[in-house]
Design a protein around this motif. Structure first.
Motif, PDB file in Angstrom:
ATOM      1  N   LEU A 153      12.587  -2.770   8.498  1.00 41.81           N
ATOM      2  CA  LEU A 153      13.454  -2.181   7.484  1.00 41.81           C
ATOM      3  C   LEU A 153      12.760  -2.097   6.133  1.00 41.81           C
ATOM      4  N   LEU A 154      11.885  -3.082   5.846  1.00 36.62           N
ATOM      5  CA  LEU A 154      11.143  -3.070   4.591  1.00 36.62           C
ATOM      6  C   LEU A 154      10.294  -1.803   4.479  1.00 36.62           C
ATOM      7  N   PHE A 155       9.698  -1.378   5.594  1.00 37.08           N
ATOM      8  CA  PHE A 155       8.878  -0.170   5.577  1.00 37.08           C
ATOM      9  C   PHE A 155       9.728   1.077   5.349  1.00 37.08           C
ATOM     10  N   PHE A 156      10.925   1.092   5.912  1.00 42.08           N
ATOM     11  CA  PHE A 156      11.791   2.242   5.704  1.00 42.08           C
ATOM     12  C   PHE A 156      12.101   2.423   4.220  1.00 42.08           C
ATOM     13  N   PHE A 157      12.402   1.308   3.562  1.00 43.75           N
ATOM     14  CA  PHE A 157      12.676   1.395   2.125  1.00 43.75           C
ATOM     15  C   PHE A 157      11.443   1.903   1.381  1.00 43.75           C
ATOM     16  N   ALA A 158      10.273   1.387   1.764  1.00 45.45           N
ATOM     17  CA  ALA A 158       9.045   1.814   1.097  1.00 45.45           C
ATOM     18  C   ALA A 158       8.774   3.296   1.343  1.00 45.45           C
ATOM     19  N   VAL A 159       9.012   3.747   2.575  1.00 42.83           N
ATOM     20  CA  VAL A 159       8.752   5.155   2.891  1.00 42.83           C
ATOM     21  C   VAL A 159       9.764   6.049   2.186  1.00 42.83           C
ATOM     22  N   CYS A 160      11.013   5.595   2.083  1.00 44.52           N
ATOM     23  CA  CYS A 160      11.995   6.370   1.326  1.00 44.52           C
ATOM     24  C   CYS A 160      11.567   6.489  -0.136  1.00 44.52           C
ATOM     25  N   THR A 161      11.009   5.417  -0.673  1.00 44.23           N
ATOM     26  CA  THR A 161      10.474   5.491  -2.037  1.00 44.23           C
ATOM     27  C   THR A 161       9.324   6.484  -2.093  1.00 44.23           C
ATOM     28  N   LEU A 162       8.468   6.469  -1.069  1.00 44.60           N
ATOM     29  CA  LEU A 162       7.353   7.422  -1.017  1.00 44.60           C
ATOM     30  C   LEU A 162       7.874   8.863  -0.995  1.00 44.60           C
TER      31      LEU A 162
ATOM     32  N   ALA B 109       0.831  -1.211   0.000  1.00 43.25           N
ATOM     33  CA  ALA B 109       0.000   0.000   0.000  1.00 43.25           C
ATOM     34  C   ALA B 109       0.863   1.258   0.000  1.00 43.25           C
ATOM     35  N   ILE B 110       1.978   1.253   0.755  1.00 42.14           N
ATOM     36  CA  ILE B 110       2.858   2.427   0.775  1.00 42.14           C
ATOM     37  C   ILE B 110       3.438   2.670  -0.616  1.00 42.14           C
ATOM     38  N   LEU B 111       3.928   1.602  -1.245  1.00 42.29           N
ATOM     39  CA  LEU B 111       4.489   1.753  -2.587  1.00 42.29           C
ATOM     40  C   LEU B 111       3.421   2.177  -3.592  1.00 42.29           C
ATOM     41  N   ALA B 112       2.210   1.615  -3.450  1.00 40.30           N
ATOM     42  CA  ALA B 112       1.129   1.977  -4.365  1.00 40.30           C
ATOM     43  C   ALA B 112       0.747   3.449  -4.205  1.00 40.30           C
ATOM     44  N   CYS B 113       0.679   3.936  -2.964  1.00 35.82           N
ATOM     45  CA  CYS B 113       0.390   5.357  -2.743  1.00 35.82           C
ATOM     46  C   CYS B 113       1.452   6.229  -3.396  1.00 35.82           C
ATOM     47  N   ALA B 114       2.716   5.813  -3.262  1.00 37.03           N
ATOM     48  CA  ALA B 114       3.805   6.583  -3.868  1.00 37.03           C
ATOM     49  C   ALA B 114       3.666   6.650  -5.383  1.00 37.03           C
TER      50      ALA B 114
ATOM     51  N   ASP C  52       8.327  20.896   5.643  1.00 34.12           N
ATOM     52  CA  ASP C  52       7.523  20.143   6.597  1.00 34.12           C
ATOM     53  C   ASP C  52       8.437  19.276   7.453  1.00 34.12           C
ATOM     54  N   PRO C  53       8.345  19.355   8.752  1.00 31.48           N
ATOM     55  CA  PRO C  53       9.267  18.588   9.614  1.00 31.48           C
ATOM     56  C   PRO C  53       9.089  17.087   9.505  1.00 31.48           C
ATOM     57  N   VAL C  54       7.999  16.635   8.938  1.00 31.80           N
ATOM     58  CA  VAL C  54       7.762  15.200   8.903  1.00 31.80           C
ATOM     59  C   VAL C  54       8.793  14.471   8.031  1.00 31.80           C
ATOM     60  N   ILE C  55       9.259  15.108   6.952  1.00 31.31           N
ATOM     61  CA  ILE C  55      10.222  14.463   6.059  1.00 31.31           C
ATOM     62  C   ILE C  55      11.556  14.269   6.773  1.00 31.31           C
ATOM     63  N   ALA C  56      12.060  15.362   7.398  1.00 28.42           N
ATOM     64  CA  ALA C  56      13.324  15.243   8.127  1.00 28.42           C
ATOM     65  C   ALA C  56      13.198  14.245   9.271  1.00 28.42           C
ATOM     66  N   GLU C  57      12.052  14.190   9.868  1.00 25.38           N
ATOM     67  CA  GLU C  57      11.845  13.259  10.985  1.00 25.38           C
ATOM     68  C   GLU C  57      11.962  11.812  10.516  1.00 25.38           C
ATOM     69  N   VAL C  58      11.383  11.530   9.381  1.00 23.79           N
ATOM     70  CA  VAL C  58      11.447  10.164   8.865  1.00 23.79           C
ATOM     71  C   VAL C  58      12.885   9.765   8.574  1.00 23.79           C
ATOM     72  N   LEU C  59      13.628  10.632   7.866  1.00 21.79           N
ATOM     73  CA  LEU C  59      14.998  10.287   7.495  1.00 21.79           C
ATOM     74  C   LEU C  59      15.885  10.139   8.718  1.00 21.79           C
ATOM     75  N   MET C  60      15.754  11.051   9.684  1.00 17.27           N
ATOM     76  CA  MET C  60      16.586  10.949  10.876  1.00 17.27           C
ATOM     77  C   MET C  60      16.244   9.706  11.683  1.00 17.27           C
ATOM     78  N   ASN C  61      14.954   9.394  11.783  1.00 18.62           N
ATOM     79  CA  ASN C  61      14.565   8.190  12.502  1.00 18.62           C
ATOM     80  C   ASN C  61      15.180   6.953  11.853  1.00 18.62           C
ATOM     81  N   TYR C  62      15.191   6.971  10.522  1.00 18.78           N
ATOM     82  CA  TYR C  62      15.748   5.813   9.801  1.00 18.78           C
ATOM     83  C   TYR C  62      17.214   5.631  10.132  1.00 18.78           C
ATOM     84  N   TYR C  63      18.005   6.711   9.956  1.00 16.49           N
ATOM     85  CA  TYR C  63      19.439   6.584  10.198  1.00 16.49           C
ATOM     86  C   TYR C  63      19.743   6.302  11.665  1.00 16.49           C
ATOM     87  N   LEU C  64      19.012   6.959  12.565  1.00 13.56           N
ATOM     88  CA  LEU C  64      19.301   6.776  13.981  1.00 13.56           C
ATOM     89  C   LEU C  64      18.935   5.379  14.453  1.00 13.56           C
TER      90      LEU C  64
END
Length: 1097
Positions: free
Chosen positions: A623-632, A579-584, A646-658
């Protein structure tokens, strides 16, 4: 002819004949015109009393090969069935040993022949005498045949099948069935009762008995079998074959049950069955709607008159019940037999009982049943529809079931089941197209056509896609009512649907251009494919939705996207990922569409949708969701969505790396932890983990490489090294080499810079050493030459690093490194595998002709540019041996390349591929002819050849092909200059090289043999040397003396020694070389008489 020679000749003949006949397996009917004369020739050998038994057995082996290809049913009528053949064939069968494993083909063919002879229309009693010569009563011919049949019904070889055929032909004879049928059936039933399928012996016996009964009830008349049918069915029930683990027994039991059922009911065609058209072609062509309606009315009016009133035996219920149970069997062949039985028996039942059978059959299609039941049910429905036993009144009940079966897919563990169900459902649609008039299927056309299109385009398995395409084609041709059928068939034919990616991304877009199919295809992807267990299917489905969005943009924006947003934050792993990939993908497609049409993004997205896209990232735990969200995020960025700042984008990337690094600190600590973790994972015992982290290191940005470059390069270098525990990790070595080149390109070049930050003078030698070492990787395993992947990646990385250096700091490339690079690539350009040779050739020419600026220090640049002109850089086909080898062998004249090219050529010339061998050898011979009169060039070539041999004595990959190459060179007179010298002894230089190799291999130096010595002296020396035990056991050490000494004219003694080795390869090589030695090289020696090496094997 000696027995051993006859056996060898027979094996060769059988192998050759079998190879010829196997070519007709796909179209055996092409043999029909030749069967009679082939059988006549072979049976003439059998009938000849002077033919020895081995020759007779050989003739029967040939007959069996023909029968195997064409099938015994076609071959059987061609057997001669004259009266004079009865006694000889019967006597020959009696003389056979049923336990002889070498002559089973003879017994099989004799039983088939006897099954034809026993059809002669004479009473068998006429062939019996009253008194034999010994004064005892002679055994009747009838009993002799029956005894032979019984004997072979309990054997475990192929003769058992032929014995069952013999029984079916023999027992039904009028004179035999009166006297022996009841006794034979009693014997078979008693054998079945006393046997158990729990033991191997019992399984063999039951197999023979069941085959005999099945064949007998198939060929015998109903009135003859009916008195015994109930008894046989009762015995079969007591055996409980459905509990057996033996698939063959269950299949034979199912076959026998259906034939017993056909015995219980009269052999009449049901008048109530549905008939499409008439038997007469003229009537079909002339029939109009009113005529057809009149025919149907007449049939309905006379149905009661035509339906005879007769009692259906109670055993039929038992038979049908067993067949319905057989539809759920775990093996396809049993289900298929049960389905055919259902179709045959239903065709003989009254209409009401047949409808009850169909009702029971539809109970198989519940989701409480297994995939086996669904598959068997589909096969049975297809059989009923094909035979016209599924009346139009039942179509409304059947079509919904078939539509569900076309998408049946049930997850089991890490995979799923259901491909056989979907394939059988396509068979049902194919059968319906042939069975029903178009008017009957009109109400269901849209549903069936859409379901078949979806299966043909979106099914995971290629056989199901092709089955659906075939069913769709049959419906288009037979029904003529499928919307846009012809247009779709041109794009989705049998071959086009073979490529899954093409189906999802190209064919689906074309078919969606027809409005009838657009929405069903989109709904199927959303409902069935984005939550598929296979991640590849999920990703392809989302890309397909992207491509389909322009076909139904409003439907996507208003219906599909709102439906996907809740799924993207659901709990199911597969559904959420898809669903995440389809939304993207859908969001990106809609934004591109809005931009093309000069519309605002809000035309397709309301506030609820935009807010839903931003909330997808919450509670990411996989980890699969992180890849999907990065694609999104990537797709949202490409779509220019109003999320800037929008702070939500930076939040996602930082959460992933951290979360991945396990840190909550600043960037330097993140860099240190991340790089250290990635490098440590390069030594993981799992190959795929090494591959993933190697590629991850290659993709790191420059700021993460800074200060850690040497650590990363050292870690990747360790991955490229071969150790006993990771020999098979070729893919990891390949990915590490690719990563080294990418890391170098990302880090950049600075000659005087730090090795922790740049490619510089301190680490360039290490980088090249790692890459050059990988070019020598020739690892092989069950997958073949997996080292080729490593060599290919190493050459590509060498090219990329070299071009990087020459464009920035060319002085970092020294003379020695450049020479090694060019020589290694030249060697690969001369080797035998077309793919790798083509890659090496492309790299070689790229390095040679690079101009921005030119690569320095290339050895013999001017000569190379004459051999490989710049104008032919793009046109030279390195894949073609006929173009590559004539060019590459010219490098033998260049001293810097001679060793490397000769090393590569030895593998090609001594290889097995015919085309490569022919052109590489011819190119080498042409070069040798050019230097025959140049003693210095020839001496230099021999020096290089010896060096190649010395360096690879323990390397089978090179040494064995090198021997074959020398064999061919000697046979073509490449070294005749050494044998035409009018001297009593060998040439001093030749003797010196020979003695050098003998010392190297620790074998005695051969004594000089005068060209005028007598033959007996030479033979005595050979015998004395043959008694010497060779202390070496490896292939290289045993072959090498024979080769070198043979080369220099004194092979006899060493070759004789190799005959005594237990290694067949060495015996073969030594024998081949001795033959060549006697024929080609020892023109001045007297040939010595020696035993053939094959007798020593």
């Amino acid at each position: 002819m000696p027995a051993r020679a006859f056996i060898l000749t027979s094996l060769l003949l059988i192998s050759s004949f079998s190879g010829i006949m196997d070519k007709y397996q796909e179209q055996p009917h092409l043999l029909d015109r030749h069967l009679e004369w082939m059988m006549t020739l072979l049976l003439d050998i059998v009938r000849d009393n002077g033919s020895p038994p081995p020759l007779v057995h050989l003739a029967f082996k040939f007959l069996y090969i023909i029968t195997k290809v064409r099938g015994y049913k076609v071959f059987l009528p061609l057997f001669p069935h004259e009266v004079r053949d009865l006694q000889p064939v019967l006597d020959m069968l009696v003389d056979q040993n049923p336990k002889d494993p070498e002559t089973w083909e003879t017994r099989y063919m004799l039983l088939l022949w006897l099954s034809m002879i026993c059809l002669i229309p004479f009473d068998l009693a006429r062939f019996d005498g009253s008194i034999s010569e010994e004064g005892h009563t002679r055994v009747p011919t009838m009993d002799r045949i029956l005894t032979v049949a019984k004997c072979y019904l309990v054997v475990s070889d192929k003769a058992r099948d032929a014995a069952a055929v013999l029984v079916s032909k023999f027992i039904v004879r009028p004179d035999v069935k009166q006297k022996r049928m009841a006794d034979f059936l009693d014997w078979t039933l008693s054998m079945i009762s006393k046997s158990s399928f729990q033991s191997m012996e019992g399984t063999v016996v039951m197999n023979g008995m069941l085959q005999a009964l099945a064949q007998l009830f198939k060929h015998a008349k109903r009135e003859d079998c009916l008195p015994y049918a109930a008894t046989v069915l009762e015995c079969l029930d007591n055996c409980k074959l459905s509990e057996s683990n033996q698939m063959v027994l269950r299949k034979l039991g199912m076959k026998l049950v259906q034939r017993l059922g056909l015995t219980f009911v009269k052999p009449k065609v049901a008048k109530w069955r549905y008939q499409r058209g008439c038997r007469s072609l003229a009537a079909n062509l002339q029939a109009q709607g009113s005529v057809v309606q009149s025919q149907m009315t007449t049939v309905a009016a006379n149905e009661a008159d035509d339906e005879e009133e007769y009692d259906i035996p109670g055993e039929i219920e038992n038979v049908v019940e067993q067949l319905l149970v057989g539809l759920k069997d775990k093996d396809t062949i049993v289900r298929w037999s049960a389905a055919k039985g259902i179709g045959r028996i239903t065709g003989r039942l009254p209409k009401e009982l047949a409808d009850d059978v169909i009702g029971s059959l539809l109970d198989c299609f519940s989701f409480q049943e297994t995939d086996n039941a669904w598959h068997g049910g589909c096969l049975a429905l297809a059989e009923l529809g094909r035979r016209g036993l599924l009346l139009p009144s039942r179509i409304s009940d059947v079509v919904p079931v078939i539509l569900r079966a076309l998408t049946y897919d049930e997850k089991r563990g890490a995979c799923s089941v259901g491909s056989n169900v979907r394939d059988a459902a396509c068979y049902v649609c194919w059968a319906f197209a042939r069975a029903y008039d178009p008017a009957e299927l009109i109400p269901f056309i849209n549903q069936i056509s859409s379901a078949l299109i979806i299966a043909a385009v979106f099914d995971r398995d290629v056989n199901c896609r092709r089955a659906a395409s075939a069913a769709f084609q049959e419906n288009v041709g037979r029904q003529g009512t499928f919307p846009h059928g012809i247009d779709i068939l041109t794009a989705a034919d049998y071959f086009a649907v073979g490529n899954r990616v093409n189906c999802y991304l190209t064919i689906s877009v074309y078919i969606a251009g027809f409005p009838q199919y657009t929405q069903p295809m989109i709904d199927h992807l959303v409902n069935m494919k984005i939550n598929h267990w296979d991640s590849v299917i999920r990703e392809l489905s989302t890309k397909a939705l992207h491509n389909l969005t322009p076909r139904a943009s409003e439907y996507m924006a208003n219906v599909v996207l709102p439906r996907l947003l809740p799924l993207s934050v659901g709990t199911d792993l597969h559904t959420r990922h898809g669903a995440i990939l389809a939304c993207a993908e859908i969001t990106h497609a809609l934004c591109k569409l809005a931009e093309e049409n000069n519309r605002s993004i809000t035309h397709y997205f309301d506030e609820k949708s935009l807010e839903g896209l931003k909330q997808i990232h919450e509670e990411l735990s996989n980890l699969l969701f992180f890849f999907a969200v990065c694609t999104l995020i990537e797709k949202l960025s490409l779509s220019k969505m109003p999320f800037r700042g929008d702070p939500v984008i930076a939040e996602v990337l930082m959460n992933y790396y951290l979360k991945e690094a396990g840190l909550f600190m600043v960037l330097p600590l993140l860099q240190e932890s991340l790089v250290t973790m990635y490098v440590s994972e390069l030594q993981n015992p799992e190959e795929m983990v090494r591959c993933g982290f190697s590629r991850a290191l290659g993709a790191l940005p420059r700021f993460l490489l800074k200060g850690r470059l040497q650590q990363i390069l050292e870690g990747l270098k360790q991955v490229t090294l071969i150790a006993p525990e990771n020999v098979s990790f070729a893919e990891a070595r390949r990915d590490a080499l690719i990563a080294i080149a990418k890391v170098c390109q990302t880090a950049g070049v600075k000659g005087e810079g730090s090795q922790e930050e740049y490619v510089c003078k301190d680490n360039v030698a290490q980088i090249y050493a790692t890459l050059l070492n990988a070019v020598t990787d020739y690892t092989t395993d069950s997958r073949g030459d997996v080292g080729g992947w490593v060599r290919e990646a190493a050459m590509r990385s060498l090219m990329e690093v070299t071009l990087l250096l020459v464009q920035n700091e060319a002085e970092l490339i020294d003379v020695n490194i450049c020479k090694q690079i060019m020589c290694c690539v030249a060697q690969q350009s001369a080797e035998k595998i077309d793919k790798f040779r083509a890659h090496a050739g492309s790299v070689f020419l790229t390095l040679l002709h690079f101009d921005h600026p030119p690569i320095p220090h290339i050895p013999h640049r001017e000569e190379l540019e004459r051999v490989f002109p710049r104008s032919e850089k793009e046109t030279l086909n390195w894949n073609a041996a006929s173009e590559a080898f004539p060019r590459i062998t010219q490098l033998l004249a260049l001293p810097a390349y001679q060793y490397s090219v000769l090393l590569g050529l030895s593998v090609s010339v001594g290889g097995l591929t015919e085309t490569t061998l022919r052109y590489s050898a011819q190119s080498l011979f042409d070069y040798m002819k050019k230097i025959q009169n140049d003693s210095s060039a020839l001496e230099g070539f021999c020096e290089t050849l010896l060096r190649v041999f010395e360096d690879n004595l323990r390397n089978d990959r090179v040494s064995v092909p090198l021997l074959t190459m020398l064999d061919q060179m000697l046979a073509n007179g490449c070294f005749d200059i050494f044998t035409v010298q009018e001297k009593e002894a060998e040439l001093p230089v030749v003797r010196e090289k020979r003695n050098c190799l003998c010392d190297l291999m620790n074998v005695p130096k051969p004594q000089l043999v005068s060209k005028v010595r007598k033959s007996n002296r030479l033979q005595r020396g050979v015998r004395e040397t043959a008694m010497t035990n060779c202390s070496h056991t490896s292939t290289e050490y045993l072959c090498a003396p024979a080769v070198v000494l043979h080369w220099f004219g004194n092979t006899s003694m060493c070759t004789r020694r190799n005959f005594l080795t237990p290694n067949y390869t060495i015996q073969r090589v030594a024998g081949d070389w001795l033959e060549l030695f006697q024929c080609c090289c020892l023109k001045t020696f007297q040939a010595c008489s020696m035993t053939s090496y094959s007798d020593k094997t």
